[in-house]
Write an enzyme that holds these catalytic residues in place. Structure first.
Site, mmCIF file in Angstrom:
data_model
loop_
_atom_site.group_PDB
_atom_site.id
_atom_site.type_symbol
_atom_site.label_atom_id
_atom_site.label_comp_id
_atom_site.label_asym_id
_atom_site.label_seq_id
_atom_site.Cartn_x
_atom_site.Cartn_y
_atom_site.Cartn_z
ATOM 1 N N ARG A 461 19.469 -0.223 -28.533
ATOM 2 C CA ARG A 461 19.885 -1.521 -28.003
ATOM 3 C C ARG A 461 21.251 -1.438 -27.335
ATOM 4 O O ARG A 461 21.821 -0.366 -27.174
ATOM 5 C CB ARG A 461 19.869 -2.557 -29.119
ATOM 6 C CG ARG A 461 20.901 -2.384 -30.216
ATOM 7 C CD ARG A 461 20.670 -3.403 -31.326
ATOM 8 N NE ARG A 461 21.626 -3.260 -32.409
ATOM 9 C CZ ARG A 461 21.338 -3.464 -33.679
ATOM 10 N NH1 ARG A 461 20.114 -3.787 -34.049
ATOM 11 N NH2 ARG A 461 22.263 -3.357 -34.616
ATOM 12 N N ASP A 462 21.793 -2.575 -26.964
ATOM 13 C CA ASP A 462 23.065 -2.630 -26.233
ATOM 14 C C ASP A 462 24.242 -2.529 -27.208
ATOM 15 O O ASP A 462 25.090 -3.388 -27.277
ATOM 16 C CB ASP A 462 23.163 -3.917 -25.413
ATOM 17 C CG ASP A 462 23.025 -5.175 -26.274
ATOM 18 O OD1 ASP A 462 22.701 -5.049 -27.485
ATOM 19 O OD2 ASP A 462 23.240 -6.275 -25.741
ATOM 20 N N GLU A 463 24.292 -1.439 -27.923
ATOM 21 C CA GLU A 463 25.342 -1.233 -28.922
ATOM 22 C C GLU A 463 25.733 0.235 -28.880
ATOM 23 O O GLU A 463 26.642 0.604 -28.169
ATOM 24 C CB GLU A 463 24.823 -1.655 -30.301
ATOM 25 C CG GLU A 463 25.922 -1.899 -31.304
ATOM 26 C CD GLU A 463 25.465 -2.769 -32.451
ATOM 27 O OE1 GLU A 463 26.215 -2.848 -33.425
ATOM 28 O OE2 GLU A 463 24.364 -3.356 -32.389
ATOM 29 N N TRP A 523 34.535 -0.002 -43.776
ATOM 30 C CA TRP A 523 34.432 0.442 -42.379
ATOM 31 C C TRP A 523 35.710 1.203 -42.019
ATOM 32 O O TRP A 523 35.659 2.399 -41.743
ATOM 33 C CB TRP A 523 34.225 -0.762 -41.461
ATOM 34 C CG TRP A 523 32.788 -1.119 -41.249
ATOM 35 C CD1 TRP A 523 32.057 -0.919 -40.113
ATOM 36 C CD2 TRP A 523 31.889 -1.738 -42.189
ATOM 37 N NE1 TRP A 523 30.766 -1.363 -40.295
ATOM 38 C CE2 TRP A 523 30.632 -1.867 -41.537
ATOM 39 C CE3 TRP A 523 32.012 -2.182 -43.496
ATOM 40 C CZ2 TRP A 523 29.522 -2.432 -42.181
ATOM 41 C CZ3 TRP A 523 30.902 -2.749 -44.135
ATOM 42 C CH2 TRP A 523 29.679 -2.860 -43.468
ATOM 43 N N GLU A 724 17.006 -0.048 -39.735
ATOM 44 C CA GLU A 724 18.261 -0.748 -40.011
ATOM 45 C C GLU A 724 18.128 -1.644 -41.238
ATOM 46 O O GLU A 724 19.067 -1.781 -42.021
ATOM 47 C CB GLU A 724 18.660 -1.590 -38.789
ATOM 48 C CG GLU A 724 19.938 -2.372 -38.968
ATOM 49 C CD GLU A 724 20.314 -3.165 -37.733
ATOM 50 O OE1 GLU A 724 21.478 -3.558 -37.612
ATOM 51 O OE2 GLU A 724 19.432 -3.383 -36.873
#
Length: 839
Positions: A461-463, A523, A724
């Site tokens: 995808r757009d990531e 993160w 995911e």
């Protein structure tokens, strides 16, 4: 038997070109245990004979190496028999100074080569410019004995010398934060240089520099610049010893070629009617081409690439091709992957347009399901010039299992080209359960599909961003599967480049404006957790940048003086995609605060920074005290009462001894009652922590579970990579089917089921712990090419006996635990064990 070195590496690569500084020279071991070693570099330096039975490398410590020079080196080992064993290799240094200019096509003077904008041949252009072709002709005056091309781009480049492709790297120079560092590659192009006229030709594309990246609609592209730029120097050495440099400057010529546009997310279009045959070979007339523009002379950000580039790693034929219409076919490759298609297009009417669309799954009607691609079009286009041709995009890649090919009624020969950063595969696992074997292959393919220049979250995808939590939770599995030392050495530079002046790590690296820049717990902590694990696995202290790690810990401390991490938590993703109750955010954050402080203290000790180590050790202890005071509610009970809360507390050593067993029992109760309820931050700890606290049976039950949430639910529903989401459900736009975080169970397949592990204080596999946990499996085997040498475990049950075979590499020892409680301490070599009963 003598001690024998093999697998020689320089800065974690085999024979690299472009080395800088004082490289690490390392080797693997076979044969007898070494007693001492000596490393010699081309007559300029010798380590002398060093007595160190545990050594698998040493850092060059001689005079500064000359730039642009090849160095031969060798390592000699001596075992107890005194007989030397020697192996040899080489490396080349990079440039110490550049003279070339940055050049580009003038974007305001680009002549667009556009197919029709209306009718059946109309194509979208996405606002992207054609890919410029840049060329420079030059003459050699006599035979050339060596030619090295040093090259980089703001964007992507593909270079050729006299029509021959220079190197085999793809998507070069790779993704970095170009505001901080721009990598260059060095290639040996000697064999392509001829006496007389030669041509250096380069095609540029937008790539991460100026193309579409990420999902922020406010800034979908142009994150770093507006159009691609090139810098290159071709260094020629003549037979008489003289030298010449052909560099990028104002004399280069440029014109658009047949690549109408190329983008990582949108796809790539080749209009072969606009092709310029021979443009990168001698004799081509470029008088109609335009001069390039010189965009600058700044060389300060250029650095040699420390890792191997993305390469074509394999080709896969479709398992089925289905006709969907008169001119439309659907190819199923049987495997979700990252890459692109290569197809042989038959002769066709000029202007015939073939469109290739990609997707991971199909909808209920058997058509491509592209809902999870979001704004990534993932569409490649070929416009035929008439003759038969072979088409493969050069500057894009897609995540897909299925490809729809439309625009030709003729069948085409098609294959999927698998792309990922080149790294040697070091691990193998297999057991008696075919579904678990499929799971292991899914994990392997997830790593291949997401290690593309940076460790991405997903390839479709757009990531496709370097999300830091995904990387840190999957890292133990990644290190078993492949030699990722060079890959992560590069990425850690991206992480440090992304660190703010006050010490803050972001959530993605390379940093991308508009993508949750302030780091979240678990993160941002990857800036500490990843270096420490790499040090433990590969034994290179250079992974540990104590200043960077300490700056992060001190930032959290400054904003949370009471040691409970509440402030400066960024977007706080918590335990992302956990299907169960939410773990209290302050508990989760404080657990990672403690972990980062503890590991940074250990890193400081490795580098001999005693005062820093002691300060950070006390801080970690104080955080642990605050954690217990704030979050321990009663005997073995934590606030929130969640699986991830207990997993973090147990794995990070946050509980006092008397509370450990009750907390482990409560964790087991929750798992038995609900199945796995962990998200990204807890899943990798689930089976290891249960096993460590006497519940390997429950860990195996989770592994074999088939109802959602579970790993085998994905397998039974056709997964060929890790999803995911546990169940593959949820909003289509947030539902990747190649997302490796939940694949972190892979480390437990090696370390739990097979039993390959190392002692808590061991570095570089010096002290192995072999503890197979068979569960109800009847056999398993795993092997791992460690930084020290080959480790292998194979076990089986037969006739009431448990048979175990273990290979321990030279220079290591192993503590072997059998299921019946026997313990054996063994040296290097091959060992067989048998027990007749299991406890």
């Amino acid at each position: 038997m003598s001690a024998l070195p093999y697998g020689l590496r320089c800065d974690h690569r085999t024979t690299p070109l472009g080395v800088s500084g004082f490289p690490l020279l390392s080797w693997r071991l076979r044969g007898a245990d070494p007693v001492s070693f000596q490393v010699e570099v081309d007559g300029v330096w010798s380590s002398g004979r060093v007595t160190d039975p545990a050594a698998v490398g040493t850092r060059y410590d001689g005079p500064p190496l000359r730039p642009g020079t090849r160095y031969d080196w060798q390592v000699t080992l001596w075992g107890r028999d005194g007989v030397p064993g020697t192996a040899r290799s080489w490396f080349e240094t990079g440039l110490d100074a550049w003279s070339a200019a940055w050049i580009a096509a003038d974007p305001d003077a680009v002549e667009h080569v556009d197919p029709p904008t209306e009718g059946e041949l109309a194509l979208p252009d996405h606002g992207l410019l054609p890919c410029p072709q840049l060329r420079r002709a030059f003459h050699t005056r006599s035979p050339v004995t060596a030619a090295r091309l040093h090259i980089s781009a703001k964007g992507l480049y593909e270079a050729a010398v006299n029509g021959h492709r220079a190197g085999d790297g793809l998507l070069t120079p790779g993704w970095t934060d170009y505001r901080k560092r721009i990598q260059y590659q060095t290639m040996d192009v000697t064999r392509w240089i001829t006496e007389g006229e030669n041509v250096l030709g380069v095609t540029l594309a937008d790539g991460w520099w100026s193309g579409y990246v990420g999902f922020d609609p406010r800034r979908p592209g142009y994150h770093y610049g507006r159009f691609p730029e090139l810098i290159a120097e071709l260094h020629l050495t003549y037979a008489d010893g003289s030298a010449e440099v052909v560099g990028t400057d104002a004399t280069w010529r440029v014109a658009p070629g047949h690549v109408r546009y190329a983008d990582l997310l949108k796809g790539e279009c080749h209009d072969l009617r606009a092709a310029t045959p021979g443009w990168d070979r001698p004799g081509f007339d470029d008088s109609a081409w335009r001069p390039v523009v010189v965009t600058g002379h700044d060389h300060t950000l250029l650095a040699p690439a420390p890792d191997e580039p993305v390469r074509r790693m394999r080709r896969i034929a479709p398992v089925a091709v289905t006709r969907l219409g008169p001119a439309t076919h659907l190819a199923d490759f049987g495997q979700n992957l990252a890459g692109r298609l290569r197809l042989t297009m038959p002769e066709a009417e000029p202007g015939t347009t073939v469109t290739i669309r990609h997707a991971e799954t199909l909808d209920g009607a058997g058509r491509l399901d592209t809902a999870n691609l979001r704004t990534a079009d993932a569409t490649d286009v070929l416009v035929s010039a008439g003759p038969a041709t072979v088409f493969e995009p050069g500057f894009t890649y897609h995540g897909f299992r299925y490809a729809e090919i439309s625009g030709t009624a003729e069948p085409v020969e098609v294959s999927a080209v698998v792309l990922h950063s080149d790294m040697s595969w070091t691990g193998a696992f297999e057991c008696s359960d075919p579904e678990i074997n499929r799971l292991w292959r899914n994990i392997e393919w997830g790593q291949r599909g997401n290690f593309v220049s940076v460790p991405t979250d997903c390839p479709q995808r757009d990531e496709r961003l370097g999300w830091m939590a995904d990387a840190q939770v999957f890292l133990p599995t990644a290190c078993f599967n492949a030699d990722v030392a060079a890959f992560f050495a590069k990425w850690l530079r991206d992480v440090r480049d992304a660190q703010t002046p006050d010490g803050g790590f972001p959530n993605v690296a390379p940093r991308l404006s508009g993508v949750a820049e302030e780091g979240a717990p678990g993160w941002a902590d990857a800036g500490v957790l990843v270096p420490w694990h790499l040090y433990q696995v590969y034994g290179d202290p250079a992974f540990l940048d104590v200043d960077s790690m300490a700056a992060w810990v001190d930032l959290v401390h400054r904003h949370n003086p009471d040691l409970i991490w509440r402030a400066r938590t960024g977007p706080h993703y918590a335990d992302w995609l956990a299907p169960g109750p939410a773990t209290p955010r302050e508990l989760l954050a404080t657990a990672f605060f403690h972990r980062s402080a503890d590991l940074t203290a250990r890193a400081a000790a490795v580098h001999g920074r005693t005062a820093d180590a002691e300060r950070l050790r006390r801080l970690a202890e104080d955080i642990g005290t605050a954690f217990i005071k704030t979050f321990l509610q009663g005997p073995g009970r934590l606030v929130g009462d969640t699986q991830t809360g207990y997993l973090l507390a147990l794995a990070f050593g946050l509980l006092p001894p008397e509370q450990t067993a009750p907390a482990a029992r409560r964790l087991a109760e929750l798992v038995e009652r609900h199945g796995p309820q962990t998200g990204f931050l807890g899943v990798g700890l689930l089976c290891p922590v249960l096993s460590e606290h006497g519940r390997a049976d429950l860990a195996h039950a989770l592994l074999r579970r088939t109802d959602p949430p579970s790993w085998l639910h994905q397998v039974r529903n056709g997964a060929t990579t890790v999803w995911e989401r546990w169940d593959g459900a949820g909003a289509p736009s947030m539902n990747s089917f190649n997302h490796y975080a939940f694949g972190s169970i892979g480390a437990w397949l090696y370390g739990g089921v097979a039993g390959i592990g190392q002692a808590p204080d061991s570095v570089a596999w010096r002290e192995l712990v072999i503890r197979p946990l068979p569960g109800d499996l009847t056999w398993a085997r795993a092997s791992y090419e460690s930084v020290r040498g080959r480790i292998a475990v194979s076990w089986k049950r037969a006739g009431g006996a448990f048979d175990l075979a273990v290979t321990v590499p030279p220079g290591a020892t192993a503590t072997v635990h059998l299921p019946d409680g026997q313990t054996h301490h063994v040296p290097s070599g091959d060992h067989l064990f048998r027990s007749t009963q299991e406890t």
